[in-house]
Write an enzyme that holds these catalytic residues in place. Structure first.
Site, PDB file in Angstrom:
ATOM      1  N   LYS A   1      -2.668   5.949  -4.445  1.00  0.00           N
ATOM      2  CA  LYS A   1      -3.784   6.860  -4.132  1.00  0.00           C
ATOM      3  C   LYS A   1      -3.620   8.205  -4.828  1.00  0.00           C
ATOM      4  O   LYS A   1      -2.492   8.685  -5.006  1.00  0.00           O
ATOM      5  CB  LYS A   1      -3.865   7.083  -2.613  1.00  0.00           C
TER       6      LYS A   1
ATOM      7  N   TYR B   1       3.236   9.823  -0.613  1.00  0.00           N
ATOM      8  CA  TYR B   1       4.316   9.217   0.178  1.00  0.00           C
ATOM      9  C   TYR B   1       5.681   9.408  -0.507  1.00  0.00           C
ATOM     10  O   TYR B   1       6.718   9.161   0.118  1.00  0.00           O
ATOM     11  CB  TYR B   1       4.086   7.713   0.418  1.00  0.00           C
TER      12      TYR B   1
ATOM     13  N   ASP C   1       0.848  -1.194   0.000  1.00  0.00           N
ATOM     14  CA  ASP C   1       0.000   0.000   0.000  1.00  0.00           C
ATOM     15  C   ASP C   1       0.885   1.246   0.000  1.00  0.00           C
ATOM     16  O   ASP C   1       1.576   1.510   0.980  1.00  0.00           O
ATOM     17  CB  ASP C   1      -0.891  -0.002   1.256  1.00  0.00           C
TER      18      ASP C   1
ATOM     19  N   HIS D   1      -7.610   9.699  -1.999  1.00  0.00           N
ATOM     20  CA  HIS D   1      -6.951   9.646  -0.687  1.00  0.00           C
ATOM     21  C   HIS D   1      -7.797  10.254   0.429  1.00  0.00           C
ATOM     22  O   HIS D   1      -7.865   9.698   1.534  1.00  0.00           O
ATOM     23  CB  HIS D   1      -5.593  10.341  -0.789  1.00  0.00           C
TER      24      HIS D   1
HETATM   25  P1  NAD Z   1       0.514   1.376  11.938  1.00  0.00           P
HETATM   26  O1  NAD Z   1      -0.623   1.269  12.878  1.00  0.00           O
HETATM   27  O2  NAD Z   1       0.754   0.294  10.958  1.00  0.00           O
HETATM   28  O3  NAD Z   1       1.753   1.581  12.884  1.00  0.00           O
HETATM   29  C1  NAD Z   1       3.051   1.586  12.410  1.00  0.00           C
HETATM   30  C2  NAD Z   1       3.998   1.629  13.605  1.00  0.00           C
HETATM   31  O4  NAD Z   1       3.728   0.528  14.472  1.00  0.00           O
HETATM   32  C3  NAD Z   1       5.422   1.448  13.100  1.00  0.00           C
HETATM   33  O5  NAD Z   1       6.060   2.700  13.010  1.00  0.00           O
HETATM   34  C4  NAD Z   1       6.061   0.570  14.129  1.00  0.00           C
HETATM   35  O6  NAD Z   1       6.804   1.361  15.011  1.00  0.00           O
HETATM   36  C5  NAD Z   1       4.928  -0.050  14.904  1.00  0.00           C
HETATM   37  N1  NAD Z   1       4.881  -1.515  14.701  1.00  0.00           N
HETATM   38  C6  NAD Z   1       4.747  -2.205  13.537  1.00  0.00           C
HETATM   39  N2  NAD Z   1       4.746  -3.525  13.763  1.00  0.00           N
HETATM   40  C7  NAD Z   1       4.893  -3.682  15.106  1.00  0.00           C
HETATM   41  C8  NAD Z   1       4.970  -4.816  15.948  1.00  0.00           C
HETATM   42  N3  NAD Z   1       4.886  -6.051  15.466  1.00  0.00           N
HETATM   43  N4  NAD Z   1       5.117  -4.597  17.277  1.00  0.00           N
HETATM   44  C9  NAD Z   1       5.188  -3.361  17.792  1.00  0.00           C
HETATM   45  N5  NAD Z   1       5.112  -2.247  17.047  1.00  0.00           N
HETATM   46  C10 NAD Z   1       4.978  -2.412  15.713  1.00  0.00           C
HETATM   47  O7  NAD Z   1       0.414   2.794  11.224  1.00  0.00           O
HETATM   48  P2  NAD Z   1       0.578   3.344   9.747  1.00  0.00           P
HETATM   49  O8  NAD Z   1       1.909   3.027   9.166  1.00  0.00           O
HETATM   50  O9  NAD Z   1       0.221   4.759   9.772  1.00  0.00           O
HETATM   51  O10 NAD Z   1      -0.556   2.563   8.951  1.00  0.00           O
HETATM   52  C11 NAD Z   1      -0.302   1.478   8.086  1.00  0.00           C
HETATM   53  C12 NAD Z   1      -0.409   1.906   6.643  1.00  0.00           C
HETATM   54  O11 NAD Z   1      -1.680   2.515   6.382  1.00  0.00           O
HETATM   55  C13 NAD Z   1       0.575   2.996   6.218  1.00  0.00           C
HETATM   56  O12 NAD Z   1       1.892   2.565   6.085  1.00  0.00           O
HETATM   57  C14 NAD Z   1      -0.059   3.459   4.930  1.00  0.00           C
HETATM   58  O13 NAD Z   1       0.205   2.539   3.891  1.00  0.00           O
HETATM   59  C15 NAD Z   1      -1.535   3.449   5.306  1.00  0.00           C
HETATM   60  N6  NAD Z   1      -2.008   4.786   5.761  1.00  0.00           N
HETATM   61  C16 NAD Z   1      -3.001   5.368   5.040  1.00  0.00           C
HETATM   62  C17 NAD Z   1      -3.503   6.612   5.398  1.00  0.00           C
HETATM   63  C18 NAD Z   1      -4.599   7.224   4.602  1.00  0.00           C
HETATM   64  O14 NAD Z   1      -4.930   8.407   4.809  1.00  0.00           O
HETATM   65  N7  NAD Z   1      -5.208   6.496   3.696  1.00  0.00           N
HETATM   66  C19 NAD Z   1      -2.992   7.281   6.517  1.00  0.00           C
HETATM   67  C20 NAD Z   1      -1.984   6.662   7.252  1.00  0.00           C
HETATM   68  C21 NAD Z   1      -1.523   5.406   6.872  1.00  0.00           C
END
Ligand code: NAD
Length: 278
Positions: free
Chosen positions: A78, A53, A48, A109
């Site tokens: 997106k 990004y 994704d 988005h």
């Molecule tokens: P997330 O909830 O996936 O959290 C990521 C954080 O969690 C990482 O920085 C890491 O430190 C921690 N983490 C990951 N695996 C872990 C584990 N096993 N144990 C402990 N901590 C752990 O948050 P995110 O990255 O914001 O969301 C996932 C994806 O969603 C993004 O990478 C992106 O692709 C998408 N996203 C979309 C939007 C949107 O507006 N559509 C906004 C934000 C994110």
């Protein structure tokens, strides 16, 4: 490179999406290619990304270097807010950066209410799907009125709505609406982006202990058992393995209910009703 055994879910257009992938939001430029390459080695096939990004080119290089057949991959990107009036130009630019002739999923988005261009953008995505440049189309951060407008005006129901969703922000009304309309829900920030104490809550840690799993695995499993598609972000290979190792255990009804009880209806990210960033 062997794919992990990750189940797929059927979308309302008949296409299949892997229930789990890797998100690459806020991955440092210069690091994304390595991370996506590692994820593909580990066995992920669903990535994704988004134009905003600024790492589509690196995602594309990792895909090309992997040699994995295109039809085994599921790639989402997106449409950024400032491009809502030109989705055709925006997807062509994304495809060029990715080095692909189609993506599997293209999302608007944000609804960006102040712009008032989301409906026009949706008509653009309908054309993009017809042209084959995206196999499926959907939206992100759309609330019920935003979704209703697209459906009422075009009759085309988005395949996906990707929203902030985790046990502290469960979006029950929105999820119920999406279920009724046949819209699959993807959660962004499934682990609350590390911005909360979610992974140390006793409701989560006690289930983790009972199943011999980590707190993150329990939270991701809660999403899957709620029919929500996830792509947790991590830059660490061992966490990629951990985050995908979710298919050999099942949370009980009582464990699911305890985690359901954590809902605070609290968003850590922007509010889609007022987020008007271009
Ligand atoms: P997330 O909830 O996936 O959290 C990521 C954080 O969690 C990482 O920085 C890491 O430190 C921690 N983490 C990951 N695996 C872990 C584990 N096993 N144990 C402990 N901590 C752990 O948050 P995110 O990255 O914001 O969301 C996932 C994806 O969603 C993004 O990478 C992106 O692709 C998408 N996203 C979309 C939007 C949107 O507006 N559509 C906004 C934000 C994110």
């Amino acid at each position: 490179m062997t794919a992990l055994p990750i189940p797929t879910r059927t979308l309302n257009d008949g296409k299949e999406i892997p229930q789990l992938g890797l998100g690459v939001f806020l991955v440092e430029p210069g690091e994304t290619e390595r991370i996506v390459s590692e994820a593909l080695e580990v066995g992920y096939r669903h990535i994704d990304t988004a134009a905003i990004y600024q790492n589509e080119a690196e995602v594309g290089r990792a895909i090309a270097a992997s040699g994995i057949p295109r039809d085994e991959l599921f790639i989402t990107t997106k449409l950024w807010n400032s491009d809502q009036e030109d989705p055709n130009g925006a997807i062509d630019a994304s495809l060029e950066r990715l080095g692909l002739d189609r993506v599997d999923l293209y999302l608007i988005h944000w609804p960006v209410p102040a712009l008032g261009t989301a409906l026009g953008a949706w008509r653009g995505l309908i054309d993009i799907a017809a042209s084959g440049r995206s196999t499926s189309i959907g939206v992100s951060n759309f609330e019920i009125p935003h979704l209703q407008q697209l459906i009422d005006e075009t009759g085309v129901v988005p395949a996906i709505n990707q929203v902030e969703l985790h046990p502290l922000h469960q979006r029950r009304e929105l999820r119920a609406f999406c279920r009724e309309q046949g819209i699959a829900v993807e959660s962004w920030g499934p682990l609350s982006q590390g911005k909360s104490d979610l992974l140390t809550r006793p409701e989560v840690t006690s289930a983790a202990e009972a199943h011999g799993k980590t707190a993150a695995q329990v939270v991701l499993r809660w999403h899957l058992q709620n029919d929500i598609i996830v792509f947790p972000k991590t830059v660490r290979r061992e966490r990629m393995v951990e985050n995908a190792d979710l298919f050999d255990f099942e949370l009980s009804g009582a464990e699911m209910a305890a985690i359901d009880g954590l809902d605070q209806q609290h968003n850590f990210g922007p509010d889609p009703a007022t987020y008007n960033q271009r």
